[in-house]
Design an enzyme around this catalytic site. Structure first.
Site, mmCIF file in Angstrom:
data_model
loop_
_atom_site.group_PDB
_atom_site.id
_atom_site.type_symbol
_atom_site.label_atom_id
_atom_site.label_comp_id
_atom_site.label_asym_id
_atom_site.label_seq_id
_atom_site.Cartn_x
_atom_site.Cartn_y
_atom_site.Cartn_z
ATOM 1 N N CYS A 140 0.867 -1.060 -0.034
ATOM 2 C CA CYS A 140 0.032 -0.115 0.046
ATOM 3 C C CYS A 140 1.021 1.325 -0.009
ATOM 4 C CB CYS A 140 -0.948 -0.025 1.066
ATOM 5 S SG CYS A 140 -2.573 1.042 0.876
ATOM 6 N N HIS A 152 -3.665 -5.169 0.617
ATOM 7 C CA HIS A 152 -3.300 -5.594 2.055
ATOM 8 C C HIS A 152 -3.412 -7.219 1.912
ATOM 9 C CE1 HIS A 152 -2.704 -1.847 4.109
ATOM 10 N NE2 HIS A 152 -3.609 -1.272 3.257
ATOM 11 N N GLU A 154 -2.214 -9.201 4.308
ATOM 12 C CA GLU A 154 -2.292 -9.704 5.631
ATOM 13 C C GLU A 154 -3.654 -9.760 6.521
ATOM 14 O OE1 GLU A 154 -1.661 -4.891 5.960
ATOM 15 O OE2 GLU A 154 -1.192 -6.765 4.434
#
Length: 509
Positions: free
Chosen positions: A79, A167, A169
């Site tokens: 990001c 993202h 994660e």
């Protein structure tokens, strides 16, 4: 640690999640603020740049000297990290025409690249950004796009340098773990040998070298962190460790006796200290939460210091500090000192002139439990819900009296016992009861009552940084409410807290 991934934190709310996902791959990693990055050494196998609430278009955006890493180590920008790489290489980053937040699908994927191995076309990813990379330099190769984001991922030609706009994660990115595995294992070449057993072996050896024949005192709480820390230190130095468990009169029902009994089977040298009266005296007429915390901390220091001085030649203070506490104290935004002023009782080492030993300060809570399991610690300790350092003092809103503590202990005992009876305890991250500073009108038999109100709280979480309220069955809540009102004298109303964190906190004070 023989190898690790370095994560540079630019202030994203998801940075800890990146670390957790990397560690789930049995790879050790560390988070450092972008402006306090450690020097590169042979142990660092790759670098991840986190997201950020900031924009690269700001006058003074968070910056790092990327020449330290580019072309020298595998590098992944997530990001803001991706935008920073593009921006500093001559690409263009502009405000998004529409803020891109939420689920998206990759409608173009360069699947032959190592980063996108096993990441299929139409894979769902999670976007959260207000800026967009609208142009990349000629030496950048486009790897993935979505319907609205052309530059969803790229690679810099001739380097193992990558940028992704989404993202990986968060769980909403369905192949996010595969992508991180590709970067950490296949691109950075990490061997995935960081396991609980490996941690125990290296930590005990490190403790033996660090402590030698020195003596250590450690304050036990009965919780996961202090228990695992105590067993690790005990395995390293044996009888040179003395554990002190202080009853501050603010523990759960019969907790003092139960905790002492559980430690008898672990071979630890534990001294129990009943100091209830000293704490109640210090808390008399105090209602403000921070004043209560400070009073408890002050008395704890005095009691612990007094007991520790009975042990000859102590040089170290053992603590159960875990990694989120460390990250919070050195975060990009600075230490959040007043959020947890009770944590590990800050004045203790200074007063006692002791050095600190913290064997768990690189682990997250779930990793502490895994290490504890590998050490053979009883599940009743490892699965115990987190409990605040000041105990029931911050679950009794207003001033503290022994009578109020007695009422709340009974309420809490019924709630926790029933969670265990119904098989719900291990589905909840933390649960407890709060005694409110209000009375309500009720009816018992033919009489009107004007008695206390208690709130029940149960949350789900991974590490306490965020939490959501647990949807306990209505029938269960009804039964618990009836039992509390019928059995605990002085309570005539029970409410259930349905607030998430944020915006609320887990504890009420």
């Amino acid at each position: 640690m023989s190898e690790k991934i370095l994560i540079l934190d630019f202030g994203s709310q998801y940075t800890q999640l990146i670390a957790r996902r990397v560690r789930e791959l049995n790879v050790y990693c560390e988070i450092h603020p972008y402006n306090k990055a450690p020097e590169i050494d042979a142990s660092i196998k790759g670098v991840i740049l986190s997201g950020s609430p900031c924009s690269v278009r700001e006058q003074h955006p968070p910056m790092v000297d990327l020449s330290l890493y580019r072309g020298k180590l595998p590098l992944l920008g997530v990001c803001y990290g991706a935008q920073l790489l593009a921006h500093t290489s001559g690409g263009t980053v502009q405000p998004s025409s529409i803020r891109e937040y939420g689920r998206a699908k990759l409608n173009e994927v360069h699947s032959s690249d190592a980063l996108f191995k096993e990441v299929p076309l139409e894979s769902q990813v999670w976007m959260s950004h207000g800026d967009t990379i609208t142009a990349i330099p000629d030496n950048f190769e486009l790897l993935a796009s979505t319907e609205t984001v052309k530059v969803a991922a790229y690679k810099i030609k001739g380097e193992q340098t990558y940028g992704i706009q989404f993202h990986p994660e968060v769980t909403h990115s369905l192949q996010g773990k595969e992508l991180l595995r590709n970067f950490v294992v296949h691109i950075a070449g990490c061997s995935q040998d960081w396991t609980p057993d490996a941690f125990i072996e290296t930590t005990i050896a490190g403790l033996q070298k660090q402590l030698g024949n020195d003596k250590v005192v450690l304050g036990l709480s009965g919780g996961v962190d202090s228990s695992v820390a105590a067993v690790l230190i005990h395995k390293a130095i044996g009888k040179n460790l003395t554990c002190i468990f202080v009853d501050n009169g603010l523990l759960r029902y019969q907790e003092y006796e139960e905790v002492l009994a559980s430690y008898q089977h672990m071979g630890l040298n534990v001294i129990g200290v009943n100091a209830k009266d000293q704490f109640y005296k210090a808390l008399k007429d105090l209602s403000e939460p921070e004043a209560k915390r400070k009073a408890i901390g002050r008395v704890f220091i005095d009691v612990f210091d007094q007991e520790a001085h009975k042990v000859q030649d102590v040089k170290w203070l053992g603590q159960g500090t875990i990694y989120p506490d460390v990250i919070e104290s050195v975060s990009v935004k600075g230490p959040s000192a007043t959020i947890k002023s009770h944590h590990n009782v800050g004045g203790l080492p200074d007063k006692m002139k002791l050095k600190i030993v913290e064997p768990l300060n690189t682990l997250f809570k779930d990793e502490v439990r895994q290490v504890g399991k590998a050490l053979g610690i009883d599940a009743t300790i490892l699965q115990r819900h987190p409990f605040p350092g000041p105990g029931l003092a911050i679950r009794i809103l207003g001033d503290i009296t022994p009578e109020k503590v007695h009422v709340l202990q009974q309420v809490d005992h019924i709630f926790i016992s029933r969670l265990k009876d119904k098989g719900l305890y291990n589905q909840v991250w933390q649960a407890g009861a709060i005694l409110l500073p209000v009375h309500s009108v009720g009816v018992m038999g033919d009489e009107r009552t004007y008695e206390k109100v208690v709130a029940l709280r149960a949350v789900s979480s991974t590490d306490g940084m965020t939490a959501d309220w647990v949807h306990l069955p209505y029938e269960f809540l009804a039964d618990v409410s009836n039992e509390i009102i019928n059995r605990v004298k002085g309570v005539n109303r029970v409410v259930y807290d349905i607030s998430s964190k944020p915006p609320a906190t887990i504890e009420w004070e």
